[in-house]
Design a protein around this motif. Structure first.
Motif, PDB file in Angstrom:
ATOM      1  N   PHE A  61      37.035  36.751  44.990  1.00 53.53           N
ATOM      2  CA  PHE A  61      37.661  37.930  45.599  1.00 53.53           C
ATOM      3  C   PHE A  61      36.691  38.753  46.428  1.00 53.53           C
ATOM      4  O   PHE A  61      37.094  39.379  47.399  1.00 53.53           O
ATOM      5  N   THR A  62      35.428  38.776  46.052  1.00 57.03           N
ATOM      6  CA  THR A  62      34.476  39.674  46.704  1.00 57.03           C
ATOM      7  C   THR A  62      33.559  38.974  47.696  1.00 57.03           C
ATOM      8  O   THR A  62      32.897  39.643  48.483  1.00 57.03           O
ATOM      9  N   GLY A  63      33.509  37.651  47.664  1.00 59.21           N
ATOM     10  CA  GLY A  63      32.622  36.903  48.550  1.00 59.21           C
ATOM     11  C   GLY A  63      33.349  36.382  49.773  1.00 59.21           C
ATOM     12  O   GLY A  63      34.579  36.408  49.846  1.00 59.21           O
ATOM     13  N   PRO A  71      36.009  27.848  50.251  1.00 60.00           N
ATOM     14  CA  PRO A  71      36.973  28.855  50.697  1.00 60.00           C
ATOM     15  C   PRO A  71      37.103  29.998  49.689  1.00 60.00           C
ATOM     16  O   PRO A  71      37.149  29.759  48.480  1.00 60.00           O
ATOM     17  N   ALA A  72      37.109  31.227  50.186  1.00 59.59           N
ATOM     18  CA  ALA A  72      37.401  32.367  49.318  1.00 59.59           C
ATOM     19  C   ALA A  72      38.850  32.232  48.850  1.00 59.59           C
ATOM     20  O   ALA A  72      39.668  31.598  49.510  1.00 59.59           O
ATOM     21  N   GLY A 107      52.816  34.480  51.334  1.00 55.80           N
ATOM     22  CA  GLY A 107      52.333  35.850  51.154  1.00 55.80           C
ATOM     23  C   GLY A 107      51.824  36.149  49.748  1.00 55.80           C
ATOM     24  O   GLY A 107      51.253  37.218  49.519  1.00 55.80           O
ATOM     25  N   ASP A 108      52.012  35.221  48.803  1.00 55.47           N
ATOM     26  CA  ASP A 108      51.578  35.468  47.416  1.00 55.47           C
ATOM     27  C   ASP A 108      50.068  35.651  47.295  1.00 55.47           C
ATOM     28  O   ASP A 108      49.600  36.541  46.584  1.00 55.47           O
ATOM     29  N   ALA A 109      49.317  34.812  47.990  1.00 53.63           N
ATOM     30  CA  ALA A 109      47.854  34.900  47.886  1.00 53.63           C
ATOM     31  C   ALA A 109      47.352  36.239  48.424  1.00 53.63           C
ATOM     32  O   ALA A 109      46.511  36.892  47.800  1.00 53.63           O
ATOM     33  N   GLU A 110      47.887  36.644  49.562  1.00 48.88           N
ATOM     34  CA  GLU A 110      47.481  37.928  50.145  1.00 48.88           C
ATOM     35  C   GLU A 110      47.891  39.093  49.245  1.00 48.88           C
ATOM     36  O   GLU A 110      47.116  40.030  49.039  1.00 48.88           O
ATOM     37  N   LEU A 111      49.090  39.018  48.685  1.00 53.03           N
ATOM     38  CA  LEU A 111      49.552  40.063  47.772  1.00 53.03           C
ATOM     39  C   LEU A 111      48.644  40.125  46.542  1.00 53.03           C
ATOM     40  O   LEU A 111      48.240  41.208  46.109  1.00 53.03           O
TER      41      LEU A 111
END
Length: 164
Positions: A61-63, A71-72, A107-111
């Protein structure tokens, strides 16, 4: 949605390797399988491995992809709920159905990312990693003071502060 399941999975995925390697080193060093030294080494490896995996999940989440070398948000894209997500779900009911459907809808990953970052999911996961790192250090305190012991203590600090 269970933290106990996540920790068990993290043990089998990562911590078991470190745990068994530490135990093996003690045995190969001449200590009995149930000696205090071997048990302390095993306990150190268990907690260091969990701290390592939790930090790895935080870095998702932070990298950035460039720093991480992968991939993040890789775990979320695989449908995996890690410590930051599970802690965020404690504060955000909106995240629970997203986890249950394994982040499969558009949109689930972005949410999930936004909700983790808006809650204290990362902070609580960092506290969990710190707990396991401190438990690893506590296990090392059962060993005689030495350069090796100090190096392993430093290793726990490196695990907590790594950026990739």
């Amino acid at each position: 949605l269970e933290m106990s399941y996540y920790l068990r999975k993290s043990y089998y995925k990562t911590a078991s390797l470190i745990c068994d390697a530490c135990k093996s080193c003690a045995i190969l060093g001449g200590h009995g399988i149930n000696s205090e030294i071997t048990l302390a080494a095993e306990k150190f490896g268990y907690h260091l491995g969990l701290a390592y995996q939790i930090i790895d999940d935080i870095l998702d989440f932070t990298g950035t992809s460039e720093v991480l070398g992968k991939p993040a948000m890789a775990d979320v894209s695989l449908g995996l709920a890690t410590a930051p997500v599970l802690y965020a779900a404690q504060d955000s009911r909106e995240l629970r159905p997203v986890i249950k459907r394994r982040f499969k809808e558009k949109g689930d990953a972005e949410l999930a990312y936004n909700l983790v970052m808006e809650t204290d999911g990362v902070v609580k996961a960092q506290q969990l990693a710190l707990f396991h790192a401190q438990s690893a250090v506590d296990a090392l305190m059962e060993l005689p003071p030495s350069d090796a012991q100090r190096a392993l203590i430093r290793l726990t600090e490196v695990v907590l502060t790594r950026s990739s």
